[in-house]
Structures are given as structure tokens and as C-alpha cells.
Design an enzyme around this catalytic site. Structure first.
Site, PDB file in Angstrom:
ATOM      1  N   THR A   3       0.856  -1.184   0.000  1.00 57.04           N
ATOM      2  CA  THR A   3       0.000   0.000   0.000  1.00 57.04           C
ATOM      3  C   THR A   3       0.896   1.239   0.000  1.00 57.04           C
ATOM      4  O   THR A   3       1.901   1.286   0.713  1.00 57.04           O
ATOM      5  CB  THR A   3      -0.887  -0.008   1.264  1.00 57.04           C
ATOM      6  OG1 THR A   3      -1.620  -1.237   1.285  1.00 57.04           O
ATOM      7  CG2 THR A   3      -1.859   1.148   1.268  1.00 57.04           C
ATOM      8  N   ALA A  11      -2.075 -19.736  -0.036  1.00 59.05           N
ATOM      9  CA  ALA A  11      -2.146 -19.156   1.309  1.00 59.05           C
ATOM     10  C   ALA A  11      -0.903 -19.604   2.061  1.00 59.05           C
ATOM     11  O   ALA A  11      -0.405 -20.716   1.856  1.00 59.05           O
ATOM     12  CB  ALA A  11      -3.416 -19.612   2.026  1.00 59.05           C
ATOM     13  N   GLY A  63      -9.348 -11.495  14.734  1.00 50.76           N
ATOM     14  CA  GLY A  63      -9.326 -10.664  13.534  1.00 50.76           C
ATOM     15  C   GLY A  63      -8.424 -11.316  12.502  1.00 50.76           C
ATOM     16  O   GLY A  63      -7.564 -12.105  12.850  1.00 50.76           O
ATOM     17  N   CYS A 116      -1.966  -9.854   2.660  1.00 47.81           N
ATOM     18  CA  CYS A 116      -2.805  -9.656   1.463  1.00 47.81           C
ATOM     19  C   CYS A 116      -4.151  -8.986   1.701  1.00 47.81           C
ATOM     20  O   CYS A 116      -4.486  -8.008   1.026  1.00 47.81           O
ATOM     21  CB  CYS A 116      -3.028 -11.000   0.793  1.00 47.81           C
ATOM     22  SG  CYS A 116      -1.529 -11.669   0.085  1.00 47.81           S
ATOM     23  N   ARG A 163       3.211 -10.226   9.096  1.00 50.45           N
ATOM     24  CA  ARG A 163       2.669  -9.032   8.445  1.00 50.45           C
ATOM     25  C   ARG A 163       1.172  -8.870   8.765  1.00 50.45           C
ATOM     26  O   ARG A 163       0.391  -9.782   8.572  1.00 50.45           O
ATOM     27  CB  ARG A 163       2.918  -9.107   6.927  1.00 50.45           C
ATOM     28  CG  ARG A 163       4.417  -8.956   6.592  1.00 50.45           C
ATOM     29  CD  ARG A 163       4.690  -9.046   5.115  1.00 50.45           C
ATOM     30  NE  ARG A 163       4.516 -10.395   4.596  1.00 50.45           N
ATOM     31  CZ  ARG A 163       4.621 -10.722   3.312  1.00 50.45           C
ATOM     32  NH1 ARG A 163       4.889  -9.784   2.417  1.00 50.45           N
ATOM     33  NH2 ARG A 163       4.460 -11.967   2.926  1.00 50.45           N
TER      34      ARG A 163
HETATM   35  P1  NAD Z   1       7.676 -10.377  -0.497  1.00 52.88           P
HETATM   36  O1  NAD Z   1       7.881  -9.020   0.049  1.00 52.88           O
HETATM   37  O2  NAD Z   1       7.826 -11.570   0.380  1.00 52.88           O
HETATM   38  O3  NAD Z   1       8.699 -10.612  -1.728  1.00 52.88           O
HETATM   39  C1  NAD Z   1       8.885  -9.690  -2.749  1.00 52.88           C
HETATM   40  C2  NAD Z   1      10.351  -9.709  -3.161  1.00 52.88           C
HETATM   41  O4  NAD Z   1      10.544  -8.891  -4.307  1.00 52.88           O
HETATM   42  C3  NAD Z   1      11.307  -9.151  -2.102  1.00 52.88           C
HETATM   43  O5  NAD Z   1      12.258 -10.124  -1.742  1.00 52.88           O
HETATM   44  C4  NAD Z   1      11.957  -7.938  -2.780  1.00 52.88           C
HETATM   45  O6  NAD Z   1      13.336  -7.752  -2.427  1.00 52.88           O
HETATM   46  C5  NAD Z   1      11.812  -8.282  -4.225  1.00 52.88           C
HETATM   47  N1  NAD Z   1      11.845  -7.107  -5.111  1.00 52.88           N
HETATM   48  C6  NAD Z   1      11.082  -6.001  -5.062  1.00 52.88           C
HETATM   49  N2  NAD Z   1      11.383  -5.173  -6.062  1.00 52.88           N
HETATM   50  C7  NAD Z   1      12.356  -5.767  -6.777  1.00 52.88           C
HETATM   51  C8  NAD Z   1      13.078  -5.396  -7.939  1.00 52.88           C
HETATM   52  N3  NAD Z   1      12.798  -4.246  -8.588  1.00 52.88           N
HETATM   53  N4  NAD Z   1      14.030  -6.228  -8.398  1.00 52.88           N
HETATM   54  C9  NAD Z   1      14.293  -7.392  -7.750  1.00 52.88           C
HETATM   55  N5  NAD Z   1      13.634  -7.803  -6.652  1.00 52.88           N
HETATM   56  C10 NAD Z   1      12.680  -6.992  -6.175  1.00 52.88           C
HETATM   57  O7  NAD Z   1       6.236 -10.375  -1.183  1.00 52.88           O
HETATM   58  P2  NAD Z   1       5.253 -11.634  -1.399  1.00 52.88           P
HETATM   59  O8  NAD Z   1       4.528 -11.917  -0.149  1.00 52.88           O
HETATM   60  O9  NAD Z   1       5.994 -12.693  -2.086  1.00 52.88           O
HETATM   61  O10 NAD Z   1       4.204 -10.998  -2.401  1.00 52.88           O
HETATM   62  C11 NAD Z   1       4.541 -10.729  -3.759  1.00 52.88           C
HETATM   63  C12 NAD Z   1       3.273 -10.388  -4.531  1.00 52.88           C
HETATM   64  O11 NAD Z   1       2.409 -11.525  -4.533  1.00 52.88           O
HETATM   65  C13 NAD Z   1       2.456  -9.254  -3.935  1.00 52.88           C
HETATM   66  O12 NAD Z   1       1.879  -8.519  -4.989  1.00 52.88           O
HETATM   67  C14 NAD Z   1       1.385  -9.969  -3.145  1.00 52.88           C
HETATM   68  O13 NAD Z   1       0.213  -9.214  -3.032  1.00 52.88           O
HETATM   69  C15 NAD Z   1       1.126 -11.192  -3.985  1.00 52.88           C
HETATM   70  N6  NAD Z   1       0.616 -12.358  -3.233  1.00 52.88           N
HETATM   71  C16 NAD Z   1       1.121 -12.695  -2.011  1.00 52.88           C
HETATM   72  C17 NAD Z   1       0.647 -13.826  -1.337  1.00 52.88           C
HETATM   73  C18 NAD Z   1       1.179 -14.231   0.004  1.00 52.88           C
HETATM   74  O14 NAD Z   1       0.626 -15.142   0.609  1.00 52.88           O
HETATM   75  N7  NAD Z   1       2.221 -13.624   0.530  1.00 52.88           N
HETATM   76  C19 NAD Z   1      -0.323 -14.628  -1.940  1.00 52.88           C
HETATM   77  C20 NAD Z   1      -0.805 -14.271  -3.202  1.00 52.88           C
HETATM   78  C21 NAD Z   1      -0.331 -13.138  -3.835  1.00 52.88           C
HETATM   79  C1  UDX Z   2      -4.891 -15.206   1.725  1.00 48.42           C
HETATM   80  C2  UDX Z   2      -5.785 -16.008   0.765  1.00 48.42           C
HETATM   81  O1  UDX Z   2      -6.409 -17.095   1.461  1.00 48.42           O
HETATM   82  C3  UDX Z   2      -4.949 -16.553  -0.383  1.00 48.42           C
HETATM   83  O2  UDX Z   2      -5.785 -17.208  -1.327  1.00 48.42           O
HETATM   84  C4  UDX Z   2      -4.236 -15.387  -1.061  1.00 48.42           C
HETATM   85  O3  UDX Z   2      -3.426 -15.843  -2.123  1.00 48.42           O
HETATM   86  C5  UDX Z   2      -3.393 -14.630  -0.056  1.00 48.42           C
HETATM   87  O4  UDX Z   2      -4.221 -14.189   1.032  1.00 48.42           O
HETATM   88  P1  UDX Z   2      -3.189 -15.855   3.666  1.00 48.42           P
HETATM   89  O5  UDX Z   2      -3.281 -14.414   4.036  1.00 48.42           O
HETATM   90  O6  UDX Z   2      -1.849 -16.460   3.517  1.00 48.42           O
HETATM   91  O7  UDX Z   2      -3.959 -16.117   2.294  1.00 48.42           O
HETATM   92  O8  UDX Z   2      -3.956 -16.728   4.779  1.00 48.42           O
HETATM   93  P2  UDX Z   2      -5.503 -17.083   5.052  1.00 48.42           P
HETATM   94  O9  UDX Z   2      -5.573 -18.526   5.316  1.00 48.42           O
HETATM   95  O10 UDX Z   2      -6.401 -16.547   4.024  1.00 48.42           O
HETATM   96  O11 UDX Z   2      -5.781 -16.346   6.438  1.00 48.42           O
HETATM   97  C6  UDX Z   2      -5.831 -14.932   6.524  1.00 48.42           C
HETATM   98  C7  UDX Z   2      -6.192 -14.505   7.921  1.00 48.42           C
HETATM   99  O12 UDX Z   2      -7.537 -14.840   8.246  1.00 48.42           O
HETATM  100  C8  UDX Z   2      -5.332 -15.161   9.005  1.00 48.42           C
HETATM  101  O13 UDX Z   2      -5.026 -14.203   9.993  1.00 48.42           O
HETATM  102  C9  UDX Z   2      -6.244 -16.245   9.539  1.00 48.42           C
HETATM  103  O14 UDX Z   2      -5.920 -16.614  10.843  1.00 48.42           O
HETATM  104  C10 UDX Z   2      -7.594 -15.553   9.458  1.00 48.42           C
HETATM  105  N1  UDX Z   2      -8.749 -16.460   9.409  1.00 48.42           N
HETATM  106  C11 UDX Z   2      -8.869 -17.367   8.397  1.00 48.42           C
HETATM  107  C12 UDX Z   2      -9.743 -16.372  10.383  1.00 48.42           C
HETATM  108  O15 UDX Z   2      -9.655 -15.553  11.298  1.00 48.42           O
HETATM  109  N2  UDX Z   2     -10.840 -17.211  10.291  1.00 48.42           N
HETATM  110  C13 UDX Z   2     -10.988 -18.110   9.285  1.00 48.42           C
HETATM  111  O16 UDX Z   2     -12.008 -18.821   9.278  1.00 48.42           O
HETATM  112  C14 UDX Z   2      -9.965 -18.197   8.305  1.00 48.42           C
END
Ligand code: NAD
Ligand code: UDX
Length: 473
Positions: free
Chosen positions: A93, A164, A271, A276, A346
Site C-alpha cells: 500500500t 495461502a 481478527g 494480502c 505481516r
Molecule cells: P515479499 O515481500 O515476500 O517478496 C517480494 C520480493 O521482491 C522481495 O524479496 C523484494 O526484495 C523483491 N523485489 C522487489 N522489487 C524488486 C526489484 N525491482 N528487483 C528485484 N527484486 C525486487 O512479497 P510476497 O509476499 O511474495 O508478495 C509478492 C506479490 O504476490 C504481492 O503482490 C502480493 O500481493 C502477492 N501475493 C502474495 C501472497 C502471500 O501469501 N504472501 C499470496 C498471493 C499473492
Molecule cells: C490469503 C488467501 O487465502 C490466499 O488465497 C491469497 O493468495 C493470499 O491471502 P493468507 O493471508 O496467507 O492467504 O492466509 P488465510 O488462510 O487466508 O488467512 C488470513 C487470515 O484470516 C489469518 O489471519 C487467519 O488466521 C484468518 N482467518 C482465516 C480467520 O480468522 N478465520 C478463518 O475462518 C480463516
């Protein structure tokens, strides 16, 4: 002939790392290189201790690393060689400027597009894996087109990730669906087919859904908004339960048995957290406002507001139950990760609860099976452990000498601890605040604890029958 031989993924985070590990495992004929500018992270991916904890991942990385899976900071050669490039960088954000606090910041995505255009001298497929606002692919195309070398062209696809944390290996191995959005042209369809060929190494064809780019981008935001909305909805009902004597576990069970609704994501809690939900809903709210769809924006904003309300209510309830003051009281927090089976904090609700208790003057004793000590201190803006926060490596040590236990994460092992032993070492009256509804409340009451939990009136928890798994809807 194989349409794709080499893949490069920019971003070695929670998405890039696990996604490429599964890809390498399932596609021995493809060479996968994950690049990141963060040297520490890359070194960790190349070491014995991976930068993220994800059940089952370590074995897969060990199996593929050095064969067809590589982690590197050397971005240029990996980009040049690749037939297909995933952009998997973070899209946080915005913290300042236009859209501050709501819009997604695409500066990392944009810098990837600029670098690709600058260094690549042959045509490639660029896949937007990061979660982005609708129509972001158009911006990527613009940046690429304006900087592309002569004779080079790019196809930009949207392929959002639905894994997830804590279940990433299974989610990636058996996805509910894979979305691929692309341009409606011959070149676009060819690119879609190439990416779909990659997934088809392990994902059945009927689960690979092809669609237009904007639908694919929006589906990701919509899915997260719907999931979070379910939790906010059951949490709203939990407040009604606490005020009336209904039990939210019973209500959730009743609702979930309706086959149209289903039982998942109805677990009332302190909560929701994670990297994400909040970011993606804020993004959806911002987009809706930008499109002058004010009612739509207000509707989704409520999902976030309800989550804030839930976290606040839980924090206040702890103070109220402990005779309206917790100044200088010692409180153990069990669980700091935003959910079980991850070390990720996070947007963890534990951070909110801990800060609230610190503001009220409590001394905290924090235990989490996977979160690093330095991460907890960072999240609580503490430079060391002198100022009211102690981090423990053992749950019994954390509980010793405290007035209360607060459960913030639903780690499975929490329900197997010896609570009699904890009780004996605590100050009396000893309290348990179960923010995840995972403990056996009648057993705790029998030991002598005063038990409070989400969605149930205080004091009534021990009267109800414990119907085991039914609490964990
Ligand atoms: P993250 O912060 O764990 O990883 C992102 C990485 O990208 C970091 O290591 C950073 O150093 C690198 N990076 C950023 N800018 C760069 C650049 N210009 N060149 C090279 N490296 C660079 O983030 P994440 O949790 O993996 O999420 C990545 C994306 O996927 C986000 O858009 C997020 O919304 C989406 N997403 C995340 C999840 C999840 O569960 N974490 C699930 C689905 C989608
Ligand atoms: C979420 C989406 O599920 C996934 O599809 C997407 O790609 C990334 O965002 P994530 O945030 O890793 O995944 O975990 P998730 O299992 O969705 O849980 C999110 C939060 O909701 C956690 O804090 C979890 O504890 C909470 N939760 C989940 C509840 O409080 N109640 C529930 O019934 C389920």
C-alpha cells in the site's frame, strides 16, 4: 517443440520462492531462476535455513536447487536468457502521495518492466504474478513498448497467485484453479497457451482458466475481498453472540452446513491478518472510489472496519476482565504469527493486541514457535527487551509468573500444552483469553482458569459441552 525452456522470476519472497520451487519440481525440462535484489534473501534461499518457513518446502528446494532451480542476485543474464518472466515483487500500500494509505504502489513492478525492456534483446512473455490493480497490465505494456529495443515484442499475461501461507506447497501442487488472462489476439492466445503448457505439467486442463486480462486481475482482488468478508461477517456475529448468550461456534456450524455457504472461513477470531487481505481490499476500495463507485467503495471498506473493531474489542475485553487495569501486570502472549504454520507477522492481529496491552502498561511475555525474536521486537517498535517485552523460547517460561495467557495464533500445539502446569506457575486469579477458539475451555475452567473467548459470553464457556472439532469450524 517446447514453447518454454527457461523461466526467470523476479522476487524471491513468499510467492516467488514457493511458486518457482513447485514449478521446478513439476517441470524437470524447464530451468527456473529466481532473482531478487535483496542479497540476504538470495543467500538464505541458497543456504540450509530458508528465508521463510513453509511446511514441506525445504525438502523440495533441496531436491531441485542446483539442478533446475537457481536463486541469484544477478538479474540481467537471467532476464536475457528467459523465454518467460514472472514478476512476483511486492505491491505494498502506498505510504505517501496520491492514494496514500490505500492505493497499491506499483513502483517495483514498474522498475521490473523498465529493466526488462532495457536489457532484453529478444521477444518474451511477461507474467504479472504480483497482485495488482485492474488494468495494471496496460501500464506494464506501455512501459515496455516505450522502451523496447527494435525487433523485440512482449506479451503481458495476468496470472495471479492464490496460495495461502502455511499451506503453500499443497495450494501450489493442487490449486483450485489457475487463472491466465491475456490479450485477445493471435499473439495473446499463443502466449496464454505457452503459460498454460507450463502449468499443464501438473495441473489438469479443466483447472486452467483462460480469460481476458482485466477479469483475471480483478478476480484476484475479488477473491481476497470475499474471503476476508466471510471472516468479518462471522466476527460481526461473534459480537452479537457475546451480547446475547448465543455461541458463535454453534452459529458458524449451523451456517456452514448450508451447502450454498459451506463450512470454510467461518472461524471467528481476534481478527484476520496477513500481507494480502488488508492491502488488496484497500486497493479495491481505492479503485472503486477512483471510478466514482462510492457505494461499492463504502461496502468493501466495512470489511476492514469490522476487522479493526474486532481487534479493538478483543484488546478492550482483556483489560475489562482483569478489573479494568493491567498496569504492571504480566501477560503471556502465545502466538505472534498472523496464522499457524508460518513465521510471517505481516498485519498480524497479535501486533495490535500486544501494542494495546503495552499502552495499558502491561509487561508482555511473548512466545511463538516460528517467529524470530528480532521480528517481534521490530513489529512492536522496541529496540531491546528492556521495555516491557520479553520473548521466550518456551511456552511454560512465557506463562510463568503471569496473570493471563492470551492466544493470538491458532498453532496446533497450543491445544496440547499442559495447562495445569502453566496454571500452577501463574498468579491468581489466572485468566485465559482465547482469541482463536482452539483450547478446551471446559477443561481450562476445571483447572481454575477464568476463560474468555470470542463469540461467547464470559463465564458461560465452561457450561457448554465441548464438542471437540466442532469448535474448529
Ligand atoms: P515479499 O515481500 O515476500 O517478496 C517480494 C520480493 O521482491 C522481495 O524479496 C523484494 O526484495 C523483491 N523485489 C522487489 N522489487 C524488486 C526489484 N525491482 N528487483 C528485484 N527484486 C525486487 O512479497 P510476497 O509476499 O511474495 O508478495 C509478492 C506479490 O504476490 C504481492 O503482490 C502480493 O500481493 C502477492 N501475493 C502474495 C501472497 C502471500 O501469501 N504472501 C499470496 C498471493 C499473492
Ligand atoms: C490469503 C488467501 O487465502 C490466499 O488465497 C491469497 O493468495 C493470499 O491471502 P493468507 O493471508 O496467507 O492467504 O492466509 P488465510 O488462510 O487466508 O488467512 C488470513 C487470515 O484470516 C489469518 O489471519 C487467519 O488466521 C484468518 N482467518 C482465516 C480467520 O480468522 N478465520 C478463518 O475462518 C480463516
Amino acid at each position: 517443440e517446447a514453447p518454454i525452456r527457461k523461466i526467470c522470476c523476479i522476487g524471491a519472497g513468499y510467492v516467488g520462492g514457493p511458486t518457482c520451487s513447485i514449478l521446478a519440481l513439476k517441470c524437470p525440462d524447464i530451468q527456473v531462476t529466481v532473482v531478487d535484489r535483496n542479497e540476504l534473501r538470495i543467500n538464505q534461499w541458497n543456504s540450509e535455513k530458508l528465508p521463510i518457513f513453509e511446511p514441506g518446502l525445504e525438502e523440495i528446494v533441496k531436491q531441485c536447487r542446483g539442478k533446475n532451480l537457481f536463486f541469484s542476485t544477478d538479474m540481467v543474464p537471467a532476464l536475457k536468457e528467459a523465454d518467460l518472466i514472472f514478476i512476483s515483487v511486492n505491491t505494498p500500500t502506498k505510504t505517501f502521495g496520491l492514494g496514500k494509505g490505500r492505493a497499491a504502489d506499483l513502483k517495483f513492478v514498474e522498475s521490473c518492466a523498465r529493466l526488462i525492456a532495457e536489457v532484453c534483446d529478444r521477444s518474451k512473455i511477461i507474467v504479472e504474478k504480483s497482485t495488482v490493480p485492474v488494468r495494471s497490465a496496460a501500464s506494464i505494456v506501455n512501459v515496455l513498448k516505450a522502451n523496447t529495443k527494435p525487433g523485440v515484442s512482449y506479451q503481458v499475461l495476468s496470472n495471479p497467485e492464490f496460495l495461502a501461507e502455511g499451506t503453500a506447497v499443497n495450494d501450489l501442487t493442487n490449486p483450485d484453479r489457475v487463472l491466465i488472462g491475456g490479450e485477445e489476439s493471435d499473439e495473446g492466445r499463443k502466449a496464454i497457451d505457452a503459460l498454460s503448457w507450463v502449468y499443464h505439467h501438473w495441473v489438469p486442463a479443466e483447472k486452467i482458466i483462460k480469460m481476458n486480462t482485466w477479469s483475471s486481475e480483478l478476480s484476484k482482488l475479488a477473491a481476497n475481498a470475499f474471503l476476508a468478508q466471510r471472516i468479518s461477517s462471522i466476527n460481526a456475529i461473534s459480537a452479537v453472540c457475546e451480547a446475547t448468550g448465543a455461541d458463535v461456534s454453534e452459529v458458524a456450524k449451523a451456517i456452514g452446513l448450508d451447502s450454498r455457504l459451506g463450512p470454510k472461513f467461518l472461524q471467528a477470531s481476534v481478527g484476520w491478518g496477513g500481507s494480502c487481505f488488508q492491502k488488496d481490499i484497500l486497493n479495491l476500495v481505492y479503485i472503486s472510489e477512483s471510478l466514482n463507485l462510492t457505494s461499492v467503495a463504502a461496502y468493501w471498506q466495512q470489511v476492514i472496519d469490522m476487522n479493526e473493531y474486532q481487534k479493538t474489542r478483543f484488546g478492550q475485553r482483556i483489560v475489562q476482565a482483569m478489573f479494568n487495569t493491567i498496569t504492571d501486570k504480566h501477560i503471556a502472549i502465545l502466538g505472534f504469527a498472523f496464522k499457524k504454520n508460518t513465521g510471517d507477522t505481516r498485519e498480524s492481529p497479535a501486533i495490535y493486541v500486544a501494542k494495546h496491552l503495552l499502552e495499558e502498561g502491561a509487561c508482555l511475555h511473548i512466545f511463538d514457535p516460528k517467529v524470530e525474536r528480532a521480528q517481534i521486537l521490530l513489529d512492536l517498535d522496541q529496540s531491546d527487551e528492556k521495555t516491557g517485552v520479553t520473548i521466550h523460547e518456551d511456552p511454560y517460561e512465557a506463562a510463568k509468573g503471569t496473570h493471563a495467557l492470551v492466544i493470538c495464533t491458532e498453532w496446533d500445539q497450543f491445544s496440547t500444552y499442559d495447562y495445569q502446569r502453566m496454571y500452577d506457575s501463574m498468579l491468581k486469579p489466572a485468566f485465559v483469553f482465547d482469541g482463536r477458539k482452539i483450547l478446551n475451555h471446559s477443561a481450562l475452567s476445571e483447572i481454575g482458569f477464568h476463560v474468555e473467548t470470542i463469540g461467547k459470553r464470559p463465564g458461560e464457556s465452561f457450561q457448554a459441552q465441548n464438542w471437540g472439532g466442532a469448535n474448529n469450524v
